[in-house]
Design a protein around this motif. Sequence first.
Motif, PDB file in Angstrom:
ATOM      1  N   THR A  35     -14.400   3.323   4.633  1.00 50.45           N
ATOM      2  CA  THR A  35     -14.734   4.412   3.709  1.00 50.45           C
ATOM      3  C   THR A  35     -15.584   5.436   4.425  1.00 50.45           C
ATOM      4  O   THR A  35     -15.430   6.629   4.227  1.00 50.45           O
ATOM      5  CB  THR A  35     -15.528   3.928   2.489  1.00 50.45           C
TER       6      THR A  35
ATOM      7  N   LEU B 242      -7.894   9.075  -1.993  1.00 47.87           N
ATOM      8  CA  LEU B 242      -7.662   7.948  -1.095  1.00 47.87           C
ATOM      9  C   LEU B 242      -8.875   7.023  -0.982  1.00 47.87           C
ATOM     10  O   LEU B 242      -8.728   5.803  -0.992  1.00 47.87           O
ATOM     11  CB  LEU B 242      -7.302   8.503   0.282  1.00 47.87           C
ATOM     12  N   THR B 243     -10.057   7.612  -0.898  1.00 45.88           N
ATOM     13  CA  THR B 243     -11.244   6.796  -0.657  1.00 45.88           C
ATOM     14  C   THR B 243     -11.394   5.658  -1.669  1.00 45.88           C
ATOM     15  O   THR B 243     -11.455   4.505  -1.279  1.00 45.88           O
ATOM     16  CB  THR B 243     -12.508   7.672  -0.656  1.00 45.88           C
TER      17      THR B 243
ATOM     18  N   ILE C 248     -14.395  -2.602   4.999  1.00 48.03           N
ATOM     19  CA  ILE C 248     -14.108  -1.557   4.028  1.00 48.03           C
ATOM     20  C   ILE C 248     -15.221  -0.521   4.012  1.00 48.03           C
ATOM     21  O   ILE C 248     -14.972   0.679   3.951  1.00 48.03           O
ATOM     22  CB  ILE C 248     -13.921  -2.171   2.644  1.00 48.03           C
TER      23      ILE C 248
ATOM     24  N   VAL D 252      -8.733   2.987  -1.187  1.00 46.64           N
ATOM     25  CA  VAL D 252      -8.964   2.075  -0.066  1.00 46.64           C
ATOM     26  C   VAL D 252      -9.995   1.020  -0.451  1.00 46.64           C
ATOM     27  O   VAL D 252      -9.812  -0.173  -0.218  1.00 46.64           O
ATOM     28  CB  VAL D 252      -9.436   2.859   1.173  1.00 46.64           C
TER      29      VAL D 252
ATOM     30  N   THR E 205       0.832  -1.202   0.000  1.00 45.49           N
ATOM     31  CA  THR E 205       0.000   0.000   0.000  1.00 45.49           C
ATOM     32  C   THR E 205       0.864   1.249   0.000  1.00 45.49           C
ATOM     33  O   THR E 205       0.646   2.164  -0.799  1.00 45.49           O
ATOM     34  CB  THR E 205      -0.930   0.006   1.222  1.00 45.49           C
TER      35      THR E 205
ATOM     36  N   CYS F  81       0.848   3.285  -3.404  1.00 46.77           N
ATOM     37  CA  CYS F  81       0.224   4.601  -3.415  1.00 46.77           C
ATOM     38  C   CYS F  81       1.240   5.681  -3.756  1.00 46.77           C
ATOM     39  O   CYS F  81       0.954   6.561  -4.566  1.00 46.77           O
ATOM     40  CB  CYS F  81      -0.419   4.907  -2.075  1.00 46.77           C
TER      41      CYS F  81
END
Lengths: 304, 307, 335
Positions: B295, B227-228, B291, B231, B100, B104
Amino acid sequence: MKKTSLDKKFDKLRFLEENNKLVSKDQNRLISKFLNNKLAVLGLIIFSIIILATIFAPLLTSYDPIRTDLRSMRQSPSLDHWFGTDNTGRDVFSRVLYGGRVSIFVGLGSSLMAALIGLAIGCYGGYKGGWVDVIALRISEIFMSFPQIILVLLLVSITGQSLTNLFVIFILTGWGGMYRLSRARMLSLREEEYVQALESFGISTFTICYKHMLPNALGPIMVMITLSTAMFILTEAGLSFLGLGVPLNVPTWGNILNVATDIVVLQNYWWMWAPVGIVISVFVLAVNFIGDGLRDSTDPSQQG
Amino acid sequence: MIFVISFLVYFGLDLTPGDAVSHMISPELAATITPEKLEAMREAYGLNATFLERYWIWLTSCLKGDFGYSMAGGVAIKDIMVKTIPATLELSIVALIISTILGCSLGILSALKKGSATDSGLTVAGMAGVSIPEFFFALVAILIFGMHFQWLPVGGRLLPHYETLLDRIPNIIMPSMVLALALTAGAMRYSRSSMLDVLSREFIKTARSKGLPEWRINILHGFRVALTPVVVLIGFRLPLLIGGSTIIEQVFQWPGIGNMFIRSVRASDYPLVMMISLMYVFVVLTASLLIDLLTALIDPRVRLGKE
Amino acid sequence: MRHNKNIALSVKDLKTYFYTNNRCNKAVNGVSFDIEKGKTLCVVGESGCGKSVTASTIMQLLPTLSRIEEGEIIFHKDNEKINIEKLERNGKEMREIRGSDIAMIFQDPMTALNPVYTVGFQIAENLKYHTTLSKKEIREKTIRLLDDMGIPLPEQRVDEYPHSYSGGMRQRAMIAMAMACNPKILIADEPTTALDVTIQAQIFELMDNLKKNYNTAIMLITHDMGVVAELADNVAVMYMGNIVESGTADDVLRRPTHPYTKALLDSVPVLGRGRDQDIKPIKGSTPDPYDRPIGCQFAPRCNWRTESCDIMPEISNISETHEIRCHKYKEIFQY
Ligand SMILES: Nc1ncnc2c1ncn2[C@@H]1O[C@H](COP(=O)(O)OP(=O)(O)O)[C@@H](O)[C@H]1O
Ligand SMILES: [Mg+2]
């Protein structure tokens, strides 16, 4: 101000534009966009080369992929045996070619079949709804709560190992995604005006669904087909590598790699496993490049 | 959902060809065993009751935390799980963290330098990352780092007498790196496209029109919003992490649940296969729930929408 | 050209081209105008004629695949003259101008605010980078700004996220954000297109008050002729990357001379002129930006077209303030 490379590109474009050299082409936009994507074209070329090579394997090699030859065991690559020979003297190059036939057939074939099934149910279900849709949705949900490889292994353990079983298992695990994708596309297409116009003309559900709407849902499905082809080929390789895929007597890419589970082979006879690993990687990479190109050219939101 | 699946799993395994008992005794014994004795063994393992009865017995005991016994050696499945799950978790979490963070940051770098050589290089590398079979990558890594240079152990989790956390690190480096490979590529791809999407939105222009420095625009306004979906997507790829770890565990002889699963599939140890698959389903379903929660935590729209 | 002290920003022969899709789109092709202090300049024209690009160019908010080709953007800051087009795109000087000296409001308040931060945070950001106020002062000022913009319960609203604001309130918040540092120039790109009619009027009233109270120069992009009549001190009419006619509101609205301006005015109903207005839509449609006419851009749709229109007309002065880009303006003006 100093000129960056972008500035130079701009200057060139401006010059061409001002001299009317840039006229918009009337070709199919999708195709031209795809062809403009260098990686996609490269992918297509590699893909074709590997497929052709496996199809015309008998012309490229005179060795039988399953005939053992105990006099020439574990030979390193030479002019006779391009990729050397394995533990039982079989020619690795010919095994890679013939193995490719099976692996590609399983990967591509099962993802096409899965797409066919997924599309057929998804289009109908997405457009008409009803019990077919409800049941299919539930079933696909069940399939999708498993990590793919676990489901495959589970099914393999239930049905036993064979080429046909693997093929069916891949279809079983693959249709759900296709179904959901085409269903989602259909749900949004259903609201569009042209569909409603067709309905008001009294055209039959079947015709609207499969003749008029389906072509509009194909773009994302094609991308998904490439993705799942890539995934199935990798899964087959992984399973066979573990000795749980196609029975070992059938040459497939995964089965060839199986020898590398032996640490002696891994350390001393690189040609028995490295070339086929590279071929798998390159082939899957090519498929992914094609998929990426398709995605870019079918996605209307992307420009430039 | 998990009940439906548990039922199906049980049903499917019930139909499998082959007598489970025959897997448990050695061939010599099987040749000499009397039919009565065989029958007694079947009875002992509950193989003679009707299907629904067996399902019911099995399900209730599962809920009590008794997952039954493995057929190979009659070890309690619960004990097997307790022993193997931590190892898998350790591996997966390390891989998830590495991938991650790496994915990212590379994805964002790639998005910020869109069209540059860095971007194309990273994109191609990312594609290669998802295209190389993980176990092949693992083999090459073992060959190079484990055998040629002998920097890292080729497999296993713990050597005898090596108990501290530091001692474990060399063992986990290779498997977690290999496992992280495909995930990194995925995370990179997602964060790149998500970031590009966000950077083309109006509010980025607003932020720029306020005269904010670029880092603030990219990180606070760009990345924070990008980001949302990242994820969510990484969450959706959790099955891939779990699935990927099975083969990697096998290659590196990592004593995790995936390794155990493959062994049980090989041995047709149905109770174990069944329970481990169910556990996987449970993990996937729980993950998707988590998740959703996560979120909601990051995204104020969802957060307030649920109040 | 008038050279008075009241000019806040003057744009001279500005050209901005886009280079997307491997083509060159001359989105803004030689535009000149002045924005005066305490006055509103309305820029009107059909969509796609380069209004937004002009605005973005002034703020240097252009996308990567575009650049300023020629021309000057001179910002008169106090007694200094700053050539904006010479500044680095996101460099320090440009950033100092943005938000504090020149601020901008966008068309769609729904997408112009970042959904994951509170409105207060987004306004405070502006203050944080352009003032030396303390945290507490910033917060007070943010609340005061919201209050000034007519947002009810500002102490509470300041900590809410944009999605709990209505469209009109979001645009007010946007204006609060833009006005935070008392900018010399406010650029508003169709600020009300996405809003209800009643709210539109409120927003414009707000902007008009700001202009009067703070002596802010406003560049208002719109295609609502009613708004132009209401608010404009000066008007510039754009067509396909050029300003075809400009002048005071009186010049352009009462004595429209360019065939395009006339057509534009004829194509919209005017409030208060009753029901049986003669509304004529402009014939034809805007040309493909990649296939622009040579010479006068409006020629293919123009009733007055002659051969001379194949050459781009120069800017001519009808009066001291009234400028036009047309070969035949003399005939039309008398007619
Ligand atoms: N981000 C962009 N990328 C490419 N072309 C653009 C972009 N923004 C505007 N253009 C082009 O510039 C021209 C002028 O657009 P714009 O200024 O947005 O018109 P409007 O007057 O409606 O605001 C159009 O031809 C448009 O296609
Ligand atoms: Mg616009």
